[in-house]
Design an enzyme around this catalytic site. Structure first.
Site, PDB file in Angstrom:
ATOM      1  N   TRP A 140       0.863  -1.021  -0.390  1.00  0.00           N
ATOM      2  CA  TRP A 140      -0.115  -0.305   0.250  1.00  0.00           C
ATOM      3  C   TRP A 140       0.692   1.360  -0.050  1.00  0.00           C
ATOM      4  O   TRP A 140       0.559   2.116  -0.450  1.00  0.00           O
ATOM      5  CB  TRP A 140      -1.078  -0.353   1.369  1.00  0.00           C
ATOM      6  N   HIS A 141       2.228   1.262   0.953  1.00  0.00           N
ATOM      7  CA  HIS A 141       2.796   2.221   0.880  1.00  0.00           C
ATOM      8  C   HIS A 141       3.587   3.025  -0.508  1.00  0.00           C
ATOM      9  O   HIS A 141       3.399   4.157  -0.616  1.00  0.00           O
ATOM     10  CB  HIS A 141       3.876   2.043   1.518  1.00  0.00           C
ATOM     11  N   GLY A 142       3.678   1.874  -1.510  1.00  0.00           N
ATOM     12  CA  GLY A 142       4.112   2.013  -2.725  1.00  0.00           C
ATOM     13  C   GLY A 142       4.609   0.849  -3.592  1.00  0.00           C
ATOM     14  O   GLY A 142       4.583  -0.136  -3.153  1.00  0.00           O
ATOM     15  N   PHE A 144       2.635   8.300  -0.853  1.00  0.00           N
ATOM     16  CA  PHE A 144       1.958   7.101  -0.652  1.00  0.00           C
ATOM     17  C   PHE A 144       0.820   7.301  -1.618  1.00  0.00           C
ATOM     18  O   PHE A 144      -0.457   5.971  -0.843  1.00  0.00           O
ATOM     19  CB  PHE A 144       2.014   6.575   1.089  1.00  0.00           C
TER      20      PHE A 144
END
Length: 453
Positions: free
Chosen positions: A297-299, A453
């Site tokens: 999800w962060h990247g 993000f």
């Protein structure tokens, strides 16, 4: 009310200034989720149409997020596997898309599972989705918390003004004085080329980034909560002294709270339910998958996937060694002692720092170079030289850790003191803080880390 309409218009303008014409994505996703929520509620529970509409809504939300965030990452994987030469697409990642996608999804999911009824007013739902304070980097507030506030009578209490002033001052200090200064003068330099520096500097940069990330993100959150309070709204706090955590599970109860609870409710819980026949192994699989998703999800990078893998591994290992660890502490007669708790905090903190090295590194290889430098090229004598040459960095890092580990009562008393002050004094204090942080802004204001993000 006029206030709601004013905030909606301002929020859209605010987001337009941040992303240009990509603000239309937010509007489209808001329309999709609003009308899907109404139709899902009206359709008979268990019907195929209802299930189809729900899945279609999930696909539309996640599809838009996936296109903007992950397309080029998957192109890179295909090129690596097949030695291909597929060209990357010229895709702009709109700030905040990960956050408002999850806000919209939680609304639709809650209606589908029957824990929330859809809102009748599109204006109210648009206010929930567009609200500028938590639009760019969260918190990921739930409709069940925000919509009743939007629909109710908005009252701005005097105490909330004082608390808002305190939080805005706190946020400015965290973000500009501590996070930006440490980031510019230590973290960016060492992480940019770790092999140029000794293990001492790499270790300091690892601690420095852990502080930078926390103060950058929590500083933004403080200001967001403060601005919301000034308008009469209460949004969720995203942090609760995360480096005081006694375990990785405890860390995620204190760090990015709205993301971890979102994942707990909408991914881990249903996955664990499906795997319940596997007992502890099912729980372990559900936890591991959840943390892999948190990392992704962060990247769109292997460094973020590794970050999720590490936290998933920490949690699973902790799950299977719980009884063993408890018996060891009992034999040592240290169970629940201050020493026991202190050791838990130190171990947890360093596990987090280790994972954040890869979270920040430009590649997995670069992250491993930092770890290698720490363990094979330490040169302890460099520490005093670094302190003499960079006293401000050391002072700010020490200040950051001291402020974080202060008892909560001290922070509460400081807040109460400001709340009780006359409004004029509060305004003067805020002005003084703004003047103070401007002195640290000489190198240019750095964008919030979580914008990416």
């Amino acid at each position: 009310s006029d206030l709601i309409l004013t905030v909606i218009v301002f929020s859209l303008f605010f987001y337009y200034k941040a992303v240009g014409n990509y603000f239309l994505i937010l509007i489209v996703m808001t329309i999709i989720n609003f009308y899907s929520g109404q139709l899902i509620y009206q359709l008979k529970e268990g019907s195929r149409k209802r299930k189809f509409l729900f899945i279609a809504t999930l696909v539309l939300n996640l599809g838009l997020l996936g296109y903007f965030k992950y397309t080029n990452f998957f192109i890179q994987i295909i090129n690596d596997i097949h030695s291909g030469n597929i060209k990357f697409l010229d895709i702009f990642l709109p700030i905040g898309i990960s956050f408002y996608t999850f806000k919209g999804l939680s609304y639709v999911i809650d209606i589908y599972i029957g824990t929330f009824q859809p809102v009748k007013s599109f204006r109210d739902f648009a206010m929930f989705m567009f609200f500028f304070a938590d639009l760019l980097i969260g918190p990921i507030d739930r409709a069940s918390k925000m919509l009743p506030q939007i629909q109710g009578e908005i009252n701005i209490h005097r105490d909330n003004i004082g608390r808002a002033v305190y939080l805005i001052m706190s946020g400015l200090f965290k973000k500009i004085v501590i996070a930006d200064f440490i980031g510019l003068n230590l973290v960016n330099r060492v992480f940019g080329n770790p092999l140029r520096y000794t293990g001492v500097e790499n270790l300091l940069a690892s601690y420095g980034y852990t502080l930078q990330l926390y103060y950058d993100f929590s500083g933004y959150t403080d200001m967001a909560i403060g601005l919301a309070l000034l308008l009469g709204f209460s949004i969720t706090d995203n942090f609760n002294s995360p480096f005081k955590a006694k375990s990785i599970a405890d860390f995620w109860r204190r760090w990015h709270i709205t993301l971890s609870t979102w994942m707990l409710d909408y991914l881990f819980a249903p996955l664990q339910m499906k795997l319940r026949n596997l007992r502890i192994y099912g729980t372990a699989i559900a936890l591991f998958v959840t943390f892999l998703v948190i990392g992704f999800w962060h990247g769109a990078a292997w460094t973020f996937i590794l970050f999720g893998f590490l936290h998933g591994s920490y949690i699973v290992i902790s799950l299977f060694t719980k009884k063993l660890r408890q018996s060891i502490w009992k034999k040592l007669k240290l169970s629940n002692s201050k020493l026991h708790k202190s050791i838990q905090v130190v171990i947890t903190f360093h596990l987090v720092v280790f994972s954040f090295v890869f979270f920040r590194a430009i590649s997995v290889k670069s992250g491993w170079e930092i770890i290698t430098q720490i363990f094979s090229f330490f040169h302890g004598e460099v520490f005093l030289q670094y302190v003499k040459g960079n006293p401000m960095i050391i002072i700010l890092m020490a200040t950051g850790f001291i402020l974080h580990f202060l008892p909560e009562a001290v922070e509460q008393k400081t807040e109460d003191l400001i709340v009780k002050m006359p409004v004029v004094v509060q305004a003067l204090l805020l002005t003084a803080m703004i003047w103070f942080v401007v002195q640290f802004k000489f190198a240019g204001l750095q964008p919030n880390i979580y914008f990416q993000f």
